[in-house]
Design a protein around this motif. Sequence first.
Motif, short mmCIF file in Angstrom:
data_model
loop_
_atom_site.label_atom_id
_atom_site.label_comp_id
_atom_site.label_asym_id
_atom_site.label_seq_id
_atom_site.Cartn_x
_atom_site.Cartn_y
_atom_site.Cartn_z
N ARG A 1 0.84 -1.21 0.00
CA ARG A 1 0.00 0.00 0.00
C ARG A 1 0.87 1.25 0.00
N TYR A 2 1.97 1.22 0.74
CA TYR A 2 2.90 2.36 0.76
C TYR A 2 3.52 2.56 -0.62
N LEU A 3 3.95 1.48 -1.26
CA LEU A 3 4.57 1.59 -2.58
C LEU A 3 3.58 2.05 -3.64
N SER A 4 2.27 1.94 -3.35
CA SER A 4 1.24 2.35 -4.29
C SER A 4 0.79 3.80 -4.12
N ARG A 5 1.32 4.48 -3.12
CA ARG A 5 0.97 5.89 -2.94
C ARG A 5 1.54 6.71 -4.09
N PRO A 6 0.78 7.65 -4.64
CA PRO A 6 1.27 8.43 -5.78
C PRO A 6 2.62 9.12 -5.52
N ASP A 7 2.80 9.66 -4.32
CA ASP A 7 4.06 10.35 -4.05
C ASP A 7 5.23 9.37 -4.01
N VAL A 8 4.99 8.17 -3.50
CA VAL A 8 6.04 7.15 -3.44
C VAL A 8 6.33 6.61 -4.83
N GLN A 9 5.29 6.44 -5.65
CA GLN A 9 5.48 6.02 -7.03
C GLN A 9 6.35 7.03 -7.80
N ALA A 10 6.09 8.31 -7.58
CA ALA A 10 6.88 9.35 -8.24
C ALA A 10 8.31 9.34 -7.73
N GLU A 11 8.48 9.12 -6.42
CA GLU A 11 9.83 9.04 -5.86
C GLU A 11 10.59 7.85 -6.45
N TRP A 12 9.89 6.72 -6.60
CA TRP A 12 10.52 5.53 -7.17
C TRP A 12 11.00 5.80 -8.59
N PHE A 13 10.25 6.61 -9.33
CA PHE A 13 10.68 6.95 -10.68
C PHE A 13 12.01 7.70 -10.66
N THR A 14 12.21 8.58 -9.69
CA THR A 14 13.46 9.32 -9.61
C THR A 14 14.63 8.42 -9.22
N ILE A 15 14.33 7.29 -8.59
CA ILE A 15 15.37 6.35 -8.16
C ILE A 15 15.68 5.33 -9.25
N GLN A 16 14.65 4.70 -9.80
CA GLN A 16 14.81 3.56 -10.70
C GLN A 16 14.38 3.85 -12.13
N ALA A 17 13.67 4.97 -12.35
CA ALA A 17 13.16 5.34 -13.68
C ALA A 17 12.09 4.38 -14.16
N ASP A 18 11.42 3.68 -13.24
CA ASP A 18 10.28 2.84 -13.60
C ASP A 18 9.03 3.71 -13.72
N PRO A 19 8.37 3.75 -14.87
CA PRO A 19 7.13 4.52 -15.01
C PRO A 19 6.07 4.04 -14.02
N PRO A 20 5.36 4.95 -13.37
CA PRO A 20 4.37 4.56 -12.36
C PRO A 20 3.18 3.79 -12.92
N ALA A 21 2.67 2.87 -12.10
CA ALA A 21 1.45 2.14 -12.44
C ALA A 21 0.22 2.89 -11.98
N VAL A 22 0.39 3.81 -11.01
CA VAL A 22 -0.71 4.61 -10.48
C VAL A 22 -0.87 5.85 -11.35
N GLN A 23 -2.06 6.07 -11.87
CA GLN A 23 -2.27 7.13 -12.85
C GLN A 23 -1.98 8.53 -12.31
#
Length: 421
Positions: free
Chosen positions: A327-349
């Motif tokens: 649930r934490y990894l699915s938060r929009p802010d965390v998804q955006a942070e993950w993109f800055t770390i790994q460059a994985d495009p978010p699954a959450v719109q």
Amino acid sequence: MRCRIPFVVLMTSLLAVAACGRETQTGAAPQQPSSVGEGKATGEITVWAMGGEGENLGRLAAGFERENPGATVKVTPVPWDGAHNKLASSIAAGQTPDVSLIGTTWMGEFAKTGALQPTPSSFDRAAFFPGLWATTEVGGTSYGVPWYADTRSLYYRKDLAEKAGVRPPATWDELKSFAQALKDKGGAAQGINLQAGGTGAWQTFMPFGWQAGAELVDGEGKFTLDTPRMRTALEYYTSFHRSGLSSSDRLVPGAQVADFVSGKIGAFVSGAYDRSVILKQGGPEFASKYGVVELPKGERAASFAGGGDLVVFKNARNADGAWKFIRYLSRPDVQAEWFTIQADPPAVQSAWQDPALAKDDFLQVFGRQLKVAKAPPAIPTWEQVAAVIDGGIEQAARGTASVSDVLRTMQASAASIGTGN
């Protein structure tokens, strides 16, 4: 997983477990827990993640641990090339972690073993791209949560297009004339490269199938590979090979990007992950020489939806903490942070509205593409069926069999394999 990993045949021990799973899952669908527990997570949460995700997830987990001081996340990196067997072995032995990253095309296979927990219904499926959420659903029940996204768009050489006097294509007709112009006037040896067989060729072809209005299975779950619409798509796709606009030979790994940078290939279909590879090979000055646009439309717009899903195992020692971590990894802010770390495009719109992504015009093309992206059916036998499609594409592209014969064989082979349900 970016869905480019070759299929590894299940170990004998997993086949036994899978058979048991099929027997125990007859009848009513598994009941989904209504919500994730209240309060903060506690205890150790064990996680397996593959590739760069496994190497970098610890940086993101630190934020979860700060918000949940009683919890510890232990991440074990797993190489992609051994991930399937490792997961299979762990399920057979009953020694799984709490959470694992699962390639989207593996979901049907592992869900049918009975080893995965259904997704709590408190996860809002509407928050995710529809095509990605579909990868988690097996037999009408969700068994995971999309973590990161993968889809396909069209890369093209802007400089060669300008030289040829053509604009990026928006339709099938325009794509054909665009590729022809890149070859005849732009100087590319191949106007476009469309994968002509080999592992994963279906991921390049099926967007055209879906664009033609074709589907892989019908409403009853039966394969529909030999249909007029699928024939339209395969004839169009392989027409590029027959006319010399695309090579009918398999390219060695890495050759597509290298030939694109050199100007041998004028355009190709791929995911956002190739941006870093292109710039590494072409250098910073190459950024102005290429662009990316959504795939041209046929009867409708469509692309491939893949990426990686997060699952919780039935025998998880800390299931509550596991779902809270997801649930934490699915938060929009965390998804955006993950993109800055790994460059994985978010699954959450909604994560795509974050400034780090919203100002990135290149990435936004893939965000728009994800809205119309579709996933293959989440069935246990999908990797075997995909291999049949890959082989058929190669036959049609090389002209060793007619499109009609290829589709007839593909249909028969897929029907023989079955869906595993």
